[in-house]
Design a protein around this motif. Structure first.
Motif, PDB file in Angstrom:
ATOM      1  N   MET A 114       6.330 -55.877 -43.349  1.00 17.99           N
ATOM      2  CA  MET A 114       5.015 -56.519 -43.270  1.00 17.99           C
ATOM      3  C   MET A 114       4.537 -56.484 -41.818  1.00 17.99           C
ATOM      4  SD  MET A 114       4.217 -57.442 -46.313  1.00 17.99           S
ATOM      5  CE  MET A 114       2.900 -58.614 -46.060  1.00 17.99           C
ATOM      6  N   PRO A 115       3.203 -56.390 -41.631  1.00 20.00           N
ATOM      7  CA  PRO A 115       2.690 -56.302 -40.258  1.00 20.00           C
ATOM      8  C   PRO A 115       2.883 -57.609 -39.484  1.00 20.00           C
ATOM      9  CG  PRO A 115       0.887 -56.215 -41.868  1.00 20.00           C
ATOM     10  CD  PRO A 115       2.165 -56.280 -42.636  1.00 20.00           C
ATOM     11  N   SER A 116       3.297 -57.469 -38.234  1.00 24.64           N
ATOM     12  CA  SER A 116       3.316 -58.621 -37.342  1.00 24.64           C
ATOM     13  C   SER A 116       2.080 -58.515 -36.458  1.00 24.64           C
ATOM     14  CB  SER A 116       4.589 -58.647 -36.498  1.00 24.64           C
ATOM     15  OG  SER A 116       4.642 -57.531 -35.655  1.00 24.64           O
ATOM     16  N   THR A 117       1.765 -59.590 -35.768  1.00 21.76           N
ATOM     17  CA  THR A 117       0.556 -59.613 -34.957  1.00 21.76           C
ATOM     18  C   THR A 117       0.770 -60.433 -33.694  1.00 21.76           C
ATOM     19  OG1 THR A 117      -1.796 -60.195 -34.985  1.00 21.76           O
ATOM     20  CG2 THR A 117      -0.368 -61.570 -36.259  1.00 21.76           C
ATOM     21  N   GLU A 118       0.090 -60.052 -32.639  1.00 19.47           N
ATOM     22  CA  GLU A 118       0.074 -60.881 -31.429  1.00 19.47           C
ATOM     23  C   GLU A 118      -1.153 -61.770 -31.513  1.00 19.47           C
ATOM     24  OE1 GLU A 118       0.995 -59.705 -27.144  1.00 19.47           O
ATOM     25  OE2 GLU A 118      -1.181 -59.976 -27.114  1.00 19.47           O
ATOM     26  N   VAL A 119      -0.921 -63.077 -31.531  1.00 20.46           N
ATOM     27  CA  VAL A 119      -2.001 -64.044 -31.674  1.00 20.46           C
ATOM     28  C   VAL A 119      -2.215 -64.746 -30.334  1.00 20.46           C
ATOM     29  CG1 VAL A 119      -2.767 -66.134 -32.861  1.00 20.46           C
ATOM     30  CG2 VAL A 119      -1.402 -64.428 -34.099  1.00 20.46           C
ATOM     31  N   THR A 120      -3.464 -64.777 -29.890  1.00 27.71           N
ATOM     32  CA  THR A 120      -3.836 -65.562 -28.717  1.00 27.71           C
ATOM     33  C   THR A 120      -4.813 -66.626 -29.169  1.00 27.71           C
ATOM     34  OG1 THR A 120      -3.580 -63.658 -27.243  1.00 27.71           O
ATOM     35  CG2 THR A 120      -4.890 -65.505 -26.420  1.00 27.71           C
ATOM     36  N   LEU A 121      -4.439 -67.878 -28.959  1.00 25.44           N
ATOM     37  CA  LEU A 121      -5.308 -69.009 -29.266  1.00 25.44           C
ATOM     38  C   LEU A 121      -5.840 -69.549 -27.948  1.00 25.44           C
ATOM     39  CD1 LEU A 121      -3.024 -70.882 -31.822  1.00 25.44           C
ATOM     40  CD2 LEU A 121      -5.001 -69.444 -32.354  1.00 25.44           C
ATOM     41  N   GLU A 122      -7.159 -69.611 -27.843  1.00 28.60           N
ATOM     42  CA  GLU A 122      -7.798 -70.140 -26.639  1.00 28.60           C
ATOM     43  C   GLU A 122      -8.545 -71.411 -27.022  1.00 28.60           C
ATOM     44  OE1 GLU A 122     -10.830 -68.675 -23.092  1.00 28.60           O
ATOM     45  OE2 GLU A 122     -10.544 -67.407 -24.847  1.00 28.60           O
TER      46      GLU A 122
END
Length: 171
Positions: A114-122
């Motif tokens: 399954m795809p992983s993702t880099e998440v940036t929360l601002e």
């Protein structure tokens, strides 16, 4: 696309950007992503609970959780468990959280299929309100399409609706 004062758009065919203004101060909105007792009250789409939520909130730390469908009206999803794992890359309180988000199993092993993702929360301070900007970078346009086809926008919208409701309770 805009729903419930939430804006979503795709950039560069593999970046999903979501923005929403919450009626709560930035420190409080940030703490909702940091504290397991808060996450348990709102993380996941409607009809899903978080029976497992372990958070080691520091760069290199892991957030391991299980979402479970408890809503019988969701038919085939009722009783289903979905395990996830976030590995924190960067934390600047109360401004930003960067983590790698992946599907996992109960032991915390990443599901490489399954795809992983880099998440940036601002978290942007707007006085008594907070603008939350989420940027999820996928490895490819196909990886983004996979999660979009799984209902990612609806799931995040319901999750952030639940966050808004939880913020009103703890405010």
């Amino acid at each position: 696309m805009s729903v419930n004062n939430q804006v979503s758009r795709v950039e560069d065919s593999r970046v999903l950007v979501l923005e929403r203004v919450f009626d709560a101060p930035r420190d409080l909105v940030f703490s909702m992503f940091k504290e397991p007792e808060h996450l348990k009250n709102w993380w996941g789409p409607r009809g899903w609970e978080l029976p497992v939520c372990r958070v080691d909130f520091r760069p290199g730390g892991v957030w391991h959780y299980c979402m479970k469908c408890v809503d019988q009206s969701q038919g085939q999803f009722y009783g289903m468990e979905s395990w996830g794992k976030g590995v924190y890359q960067e934390i600047i309180e109360p401004e930003k959280i960067v983590y790698i988000d992946a599907f996992s199993d109960a032991e915390g092993h990443t599901n490489e299929d399954m795809p992983s993702t880099e998440v940036t929360l601002e978290f942007i301070d707007m006085g008594s309100k907070t603008k939350l900007v989420s940027r999820s970078v996928y490895s490819s346009a196909d990886a983004l399409k996979t999660v979009m086809d799984m209902g990612m926008i609806q799931g995040i919208t319901e999750t952030w609706d639940r966050l808004e409701e939880a913020l009103q309770i703890v405010k």
